[in-house]
Scaffold this active site. Sequence first.
Site, PDB file in Angstrom:
ATOM      1  N   SER A 194      97.327  29.567  64.905  1.00 19.13           N
ATOM      2  CA  SER A 194      98.055  28.334  64.628  1.00 19.13           C
ATOM      3  C   SER A 194      98.089  27.477  65.887  1.00 19.13           C
ATOM      4  O   SER A 194      98.170  28.014  66.997  1.00 19.13           O
ATOM      5  CB  SER A 194      99.488  28.656  64.195  1.00 19.13           C
ATOM      6  OG  SER A 194     100.292  27.487  64.174  1.00 19.13           O
ATOM      7  N   TYR A 247     107.423  32.822  64.957  1.00 18.88           N
ATOM      8  CA  TYR A 247     106.122  32.572  64.315  1.00 18.88           C
ATOM      9  C   TYR A 247     105.050  32.236  65.353  1.00 18.88           C
ATOM     10  O   TYR A 247     103.970  32.846  65.378  1.00 18.88           O
ATOM     11  CB  TYR A 247     106.263  31.428  63.306  1.00 18.88           C
ATOM     12  CG  TYR A 247     104.975  31.014  62.645  1.00 18.88           C
ATOM     13  CD1 TYR A 247     104.511  31.677  61.520  1.00 18.88           C
ATOM     14  CD2 TYR A 247     104.234  29.938  63.143  1.00 18.88           C
ATOM     15  CE1 TYR A 247     103.320  31.294  60.909  1.00 18.88           C
ATOM     16  CE2 TYR A 247     103.053  29.552  62.539  1.00 18.88           C
ATOM     17  CZ  TYR A 247     102.599  30.227  61.424  1.00 18.88           C
ATOM     18  OH  TYR A 247     101.424  29.838  60.824  1.00 18.88           O
TER      19      TYR A 247
END
Length: 262
Positions: A152, A167
């Site tokens: 990401s 995350y």
Amino acid sequence: MLHRVRRRHIMKVAVVTGASSGIGRSAAIQIAERGAGVILTYSSNQQGAQDAVTEIEKRGGTAVALPLDIGDTAGFPAFRDAVADALRTTWQRDTFDHLVNNAGFAGNSMIEETTEEFFDRLTRGLFKGPFFLTRTLLPLMADGGAIVNTTSNSTRPAVTAPGYSVYASLKGALTVLTRYMAKEFSARGIRVNSVAPGATRTRFADDAFERHPEIIPDLARTFALGRIGEPDDIGMVIATLVGEEGRWITAQDIEVSGGQNL
């Protein structure tokens, strides 16, 4: 008189996790478009996985859908056996060539509100799961294959957003793991890379873009190329990395974000 021995072409096969929708589905279809068979996995969205298989078959490819809970390592040996069975039954092979570690899930929590259960759940799904799934499937991988991990761009300083500390940290760990995998697996000619998407129109965060389309225009303005990402933007890059075009690329984390916050 010379007799030519014609070597039988063996179709390459890829395992793509989390492919019932979004980036994983796109990657599975794009890889199949390039001539490989695909074993795609789903967690709860069985219909989406079957739709992906149907789409691949409609385009002339071959695919099999298998269930997988990326957060439950206890189920990995049975999944490995299911992969081995699918390889023998569908492709008459004992090995596969490419692994796309795409399955995972999002989670948003401010640090002071983060519970240990939340932390552990994300760790199982975003880091422990891909680590041990790769370890479990490695004996079935053919030498000279390729692995792509979906990370990401939330790991980048320019994209830091409150609530995504766990995350983003786990995606950062997966980015580091990618480099170590590339080093350790290079003895077998296996290339390992990761792709780091920006905000993409997927089922991310409980279909956030579908439920709140009003956020898209403002978000799109943060992208240099003027729009949020689409699954195919990422899926095509993944297919390229596992394919022949990516044969000299390894240990790289490639941001695919249209210049988000550039």
